[in-house]
Design an enzyme around this catalytic site. Structure first.
Site, mmCIF file in Angstrom:
data_model
loop_
_atom_site.group_PDB
_atom_site.id
_atom_site.type_symbol
_atom_site.label_atom_id
_atom_site.label_comp_id
_atom_site.label_asym_id
_atom_site.label_seq_id
_atom_site.Cartn_x
_atom_site.Cartn_y
_atom_site.Cartn_z
ATOM 1 N N ARG A 332 0.806 -1.224 0.000
ATOM 2 C CA ARG A 332 0.000 0.000 0.000
ATOM 3 C C ARG A 332 0.842 1.279 0.000
ATOM 4 O O ARG A 332 0.401 2.301 -0.492
ATOM 5 C CB ARG A 332 -1.016 0.002 1.152
ATOM 6 C CG ARG A 332 -2.115 -1.058 0.938
ATOM 7 C CD ARG A 332 -3.284 -0.931 1.903
ATOM 8 N NE ARG A 332 -4.041 0.278 1.698
ATOM 9 C CZ ARG A 332 -3.982 1.353 2.463
ATOM 10 N NH1 ARG A 332 -3.206 1.370 3.529
ATOM 11 N NH2 ARG A 332 -4.702 2.411 2.184
ATOM 12 N N TYR A 336 0.011 3.691 -3.032
ATOM 13 C CA TYR A 336 -0.711 4.937 -2.725
ATOM 14 C C TYR A 336 0.021 5.849 -1.739
ATOM 15 O O TYR A 336 -0.561 6.819 -1.262
ATOM 16 C CB TYR A 336 -2.079 4.651 -2.078
ATOM 17 C CG TYR A 336 -2.882 3.480 -2.532
ATOM 18 C CD1 TYR A 336 -3.486 3.463 -3.784
ATOM 19 C CD2 TYR A 336 -3.107 2.403 -1.682
ATOM 20 C CE1 TYR A 336 -4.278 2.397 -4.172
ATOM 21 C CE2 TYR A 336 -3.902 1.330 -2.069
ATOM 22 C CZ TYR A 336 -4.480 1.330 -3.318
ATOM 23 O OH TYR A 336 -5.268 0.284 -3.694
ATOM 24 N N CYS A 363 13.956 -5.620 -3.843
ATOM 25 C CA CYS A 363 14.911 -4.848 -4.644
ATOM 26 C C CYS A 363 14.222 -3.703 -5.373
ATOM 27 O O CYS A 363 14.184 -3.670 -6.607
ATOM 28 C CB CYS A 363 15.620 -5.766 -5.614
ATOM 29 S SG CYS A 363 16.578 -6.999 -4.753
#
Ligand SMILES: *Cc1c(COP(=O)(O)O)cnc(C)c1O
Length: 433
Positions: A332, A336, A363
């Site tokens: 998340r 966002y 990575c």
């Protein structure tokens, strides 16, 4: 110490607890990263929504848990025992629910591009409400239902043109959306006419969903009002009265101290007030209301536990703290830039004295849990708890970098139990030829 969810606390050892269970002990017992979900909190949230329908709408409705927020067999069992409905968006969620013994006559099946195989599954398993998203799908569903000799119970997804105040990617109610039939252009009205004309479709009603993590009720009230206007128009012009009105989900939660969502019952109070008045004023039958909370049921119930592997201080720039998970178990932040509250679980009684950036082990430089997070003095070996991760974390997790998905445990009455096993290395190559 103030926590973002009321099921978190600190015990005599100074360790963070969830549902009165010591999180440091959980990390030792099950390993990290670990998703911990408080089942009592999940049930409490379900009951709060149900009670709001009883209180403000004479019980004439159903709460459907939006299972994309967190889906595994055990959550469907919990929902079944709470007498909840379910919102689902794929054959995979449907299959999981059926395998868990969930009664899918209480399910709403969504999606803007359902495959023929998924539509067939909904009819075979007896899904209670199929939410048709577009004209192509309506024709396909009618054809499949005709071939099977059944009548498909449907709602139509309407885009009400309401602009919810939330992140661009999780807004769905405005005209420019991939979802649903548009109201303004007349597309929605035509869709109703077409659905009524299809012999193998039973048009039960309408659906709208304006977005997610919405922190005030104005958008919901505007959405409900717009839908009622449309319902009135259908009665006046087509002499057609709908039975169901599904108002979707999107109720916001407290991720950090900065969020101040209204209590859940406020949504139903405000929306029911509009609908009740509108129906009385226009002599409309009151529709059966469905709501679809996902995040607000699951997110506050969950935390993620990580072990700190190391720390890197760049003078005058920032301090990175690396944990043993990241964007693969919580995408998340990278999606966002979501904000979270974090703490050192084994120092939960101490004040937060450091500002750090918590980095994952993937990575990608963007693989962060959060930047400039306030936290207790932290070092390698400490257990970090990230709060309010119960929704859109496990369900959005991936095997990027071939990391194994963490285990999920549930807490109930102060007892912990495993509900999803940690993936093994062999799980990672299970589908490889
Ligand atoms: C995502 C979604 C929900 C749930 O949204 P939350 O923000 O998790 O409450 C409900 N209905 C539909 C159609 C959705 O797509």
């Amino acid at each position: 110490m103030k926590f973002v969810s009321d099921n978190l606390g600190v015990n005599e050892q100074g360790n963070l607890t969830i549902g009165n269970v010591d999180t440091v002990k959980l990390a030792k017992k099950y390993g990290t990263p670990l998703y911990v979900m408080d089942e009592d909190e999940i049930r409490k949230n379900c009951q709060m929504f149900q009670k709001s329908i009883d209180t403000y709408y004479d019980g004439q409705g159903m709460v459907c848990y939006a299972s994309k927020a967190f889906s595994c067999k055990e959550i469907y069992r919990v929902m079944q025992s709470e007498n909840m409905g379910i919102d689902m968006v794929s054959g995979g969620e449907l299959y999981t629910a059926v395998q868990a013994g969930f009664d899918v006559s209480k399910a709403c099946f969504h999606g803007n591009n359902k495959t023929d195989a998924e539509l067939e599954m909904t009819l075979e398993y007896g899904v209670g409400r199929i939410v048709v998203d577009n004209a192509y799908e309506m024709e396909r569903l009618n054809r499949i239902a005709t071939k099977k000799g059944v009548v498909a119970p449907i709602l139509l997804r309407i885009t009400p043109g309401v602009d919810a105040h939330t992140h661009y990617f999780i807004r769905t109610g405005q005209i420019d959306s991939k979802f649903g039939f548009t109201l303004e252009t007349g597309e929605a009205f035509e869709a109703v006419q077409r659905a009524i004309a299809c012999d193998h479709l039973d048009l039960l009603g309408l659906h709208c969903h304006i977005g997610s993590q919405i922190l005030d009720t104005t958008g919901f009230v505007a959405g409900a009002e717009t839908m009622m206007q449309f319902i009135l128009q259908l009665k006046e012009k087509l002499n057609f009265e709908i039975r169901d009105l599904n108002l979707g989900g999107g109720f916001g939660i407290c991720y950090t101290q900065a969020d101040d969502p209204p209590t859940y019952d406020i949504y139903m109070r405000d929306v029911a007030a509009i609908i009740n008045v509108f129906c009385t004023d226009h002599q409309l039958k009151r529709p059966f209301i469905l709501i679809e909370p996902g995040r607000s049921i699951a997110a506050p119930a969950g935390i993620t536990l990580y072990t700190v592997g190391g720390k890197k201080t760049i003078p005058n720039v920032r301090t990175y703290v690396s944990v043993d998970g990241g964007m693969c178990d919580n995408p998340r932040y990278i999606l966002y830039q979501s904000a979270y509250d974090a703490l050192v679980a084994n120092k939960a009684d101490k004040p937060k004295t450091e500002i750090v950036t918590i980095a994952g082990k993937c990575c990608e430089s963007g693989d962060l849990i959060g930047e400039n997070m306030e936290i207790q003095s932290v070092d390698a070996g400490d257990i970090i708890a990230v709060c309010a991760t119960g929704a859109y974390n496990y369900s959005m997790s991936s095997n990027y970098n071939r990391l194994q998905k963490p285990a999920v445990i549930f807490i109930k009455n102060g007892e912990d139990r495993l509900v999803v096993k940690r993936e093994s290395l062999d799980d990672l190559i299970r589908c490889d030829i």
